[in-house]
Scaffold this motif. Structure first.
Motif, PDB file in Angstrom:
ATOM      1  N   TRP A  35       0.852  -1.182   0.000  1.00 64.64           N
ATOM      2  CA  TRP A  35       0.000   0.000   0.000  1.00 64.64           C
ATOM      3  C   TRP A  35       0.891   1.237   0.000  1.00 64.64           C
ATOM      4  O   TRP A  35       1.812   1.354   0.805  1.00 64.64           O
ATOM      5  N   ALA A  36       0.596   2.183  -0.899  1.00 65.05           N
ATOM      6  CA  ALA A  36       1.289   3.477  -0.924  1.00 65.05           C
ATOM      7  C   ALA A  36       0.302   4.526  -1.405  1.00 65.05           C
ATOM      8  O   ALA A  36      -0.478   4.286  -2.332  1.00 65.05           O
ATOM      9  N   GLY A  37       0.348   5.694  -0.789  1.00 61.69           N
ATOM     10  CA  GLY A  37      -0.596   6.725  -1.198  1.00 61.69           C
ATOM     11  C   GLY A  37      -0.512   7.956  -0.320  1.00 61.69           C
ATOM     12  O   GLY A  37       0.481   8.201   0.367  1.00 61.69           O
ATOM     13  N   HIS A  38      -1.619   8.720  -0.327  1.00 66.77           N
ATOM     14  CA  HIS A  38      -1.753   9.892   0.519  1.00 66.77           C
ATOM     15  C   HIS A  38      -2.528   9.498   1.780  1.00 66.77           C
ATOM     16  O   HIS A  38      -3.055   8.390   1.880  1.00 66.77           O
ATOM     17  N   PRO A  63       4.232   9.995 -10.217  1.00 70.24           N
ATOM     18  CA  PRO A  63       4.611  10.622  -8.942  1.00 70.24           C
ATOM     19  C   PRO A  63       4.706   9.587  -7.831  1.00 70.24           C
ATOM     20  O   PRO A  63       3.866   8.690  -7.734  1.00 70.24           O
ATOM     21  N   ILE A  64       5.732   9.716  -7.016  1.00 67.60           N
ATOM     22  CA  ILE A  64       5.908   8.803  -5.886  1.00 67.60           C
ATOM     23  C   ILE A  64       4.981   9.264  -4.758  1.00 67.60           C
ATOM     24  O   ILE A  64       5.048  10.423  -4.330  1.00 67.60           O
ATOM     25  N   PRO A  65       4.093   8.393  -4.277  1.00 66.51           N
ATOM     26  CA  PRO A  65       3.189   8.792  -3.188  1.00 66.51           C
ATOM     27  C   PRO A  65       3.986   9.138  -1.930  1.00 66.51           C
ATOM     28  O   PRO A  65       5.076   8.606  -1.713  1.00 66.51           O
ATOM     29  N   PRO A  66       3.438   9.994  -1.080  1.00 71.50           N
ATOM     30  CA  PRO A  66       4.201  10.414   0.104  1.00 71.50           C
ATOM     31  C   PRO A  66       4.302   9.364   1.201  1.00 71.50           C
ATOM     32  O   PRO A  66       5.241   9.392   1.989  1.00 71.50           O
ATOM     33  N   GLY A 181      11.983   9.433  -1.857  1.00 72.87           N
ATOM     34  CA  GLY A 181      11.923   9.998  -3.201  1.00 72.87           C
ATOM     35  C   GLY A 181      10.710  10.848  -3.475  1.00 72.87           C
ATOM     36  O   GLY A 181      10.655  11.556  -4.482  1.00 72.87           O
ATOM     37  N   ALA A 182       9.723  10.800  -2.583  1.00 74.24           N
ATOM     38  CA  ALA A 182       8.504  11.591  -2.788  1.00 74.24           C
ATOM     39  C   ALA A 182       8.757  13.060  -2.444  1.00 74.24           C
ATOM     40  O   ALA A 182       9.590  13.377  -1.593  1.00 74.24           O
ATOM     41  N   LYS A 183       8.017  13.916  -3.112  1.00 79.33           N
ATOM     42  CA  LYS A 183       8.106  15.349  -2.855  1.00 79.33           C
ATOM     43  C   LYS A 183       6.920  15.780  -2.008  1.00 79.33           C
ATOM     44  O   LYS A 183       5.770  15.516  -2.354  1.00 79.33           O
ATOM     45  N   ARG A 184       7.191  16.412  -0.892  1.00 72.56           N
ATOM     46  CA  ARG A 184       6.117  16.857  -0.006  1.00 72.56           C
ATOM     47  C   ARG A 184       5.336  18.001  -0.621  1.00 72.56           C
ATOM     48  O   ARG A 184       5.926  18.961  -1.126  1.00 72.56           O
TER      49      ARG A 184
END
Length: 198
Positions: A35-38, A63-66, A181-184
């Protein structure tokens, strides 16, 4: 910089490669889903996929999820959510976070843990904010996981110095960590991989 120099595994330069390295380290068993997401994506089926699917999405520039669930999930919706206690497929990792300390002190804490081999650390990721998220390996099985976690909590969450107490909310096996790697969205900072097990 010091944590990266201590890393036994190679910390990639590109943020996409950091995300893939984190996935590979935590989810080498390809039978389960990830699981990956917001924060509010627990009900979204698009937030769930196998390791090769997530690697492919990132490779294609999605986009890489946060956020990333520290433990694998079943991929089935239970009680309207893909990420809750009923969907944990395997109890393997725990998130360790101490955001009451300055970043420099947190880094020094993790350097001490690593050098003294106090915990089976798998990855360390800078949140892009005020904390470093550590993922540690625990024994498989729900009861074993909880017993080991309770022991850990007694050692760390009750430290005589309140500043060193880990966030007790991390006791949840569905706890999310920051996806490297995700951008906030709030600050534009990158969540950077600092250390990875070999």
């Amino acid at each position: 910089k010091d944590l990266k120099e201590l890393s036994p595994g190679i910390v990639p330069v590109s943020f996409q490669a950091q995300a893939r390295a984190q996935l590979d380290m935590l989810f080498s068993d390809t039978r389960h889903k990830i699981w990956a997401g917001h924060l509010h994506d627990a009900k979204d089926s698009e937030s769930v996929g196998y390791l090769h699917e997530w690697r492919w999405r990132i490779q294609l520039g999605a986009p890489i999820p946060p956020f990333l669930a520290a433990n694998p999930v079943t991929g089935e919706s239970m009680n309207g959510s893909y990420r809750n206690s009923a969907t944990v497929a395997a109890y393997r990792h725990a998130v360790i976070e101490i955001d009451t300390l300055p970043l420099e002190t947190q880094a020094a804490f993790w350097i001490g843990v690593i050098k003294k081999e106090m915990l089976p650390v798998r990855t360390l990721v800078y949140s892009g904010g005020k904390s470093i998220h550590g993922i540690i390996r625990l024994r498989d099985g729900e009861s074993e996981w909880r017993n080991q976690w309770d022991t850990l909590i007694r050692c760390l969450a009750t430290d005589r110095d309140p500043a060193y107490r880990i966030d007790a909310k991390c006791r949840d096996a569905t706890r999310m960590t920051r996806f490297a790697g995700a951008k906030r969205a709030d600050s534009g900072r990158i969540q950077e991989l600092l250390w990875i097990h070999q």
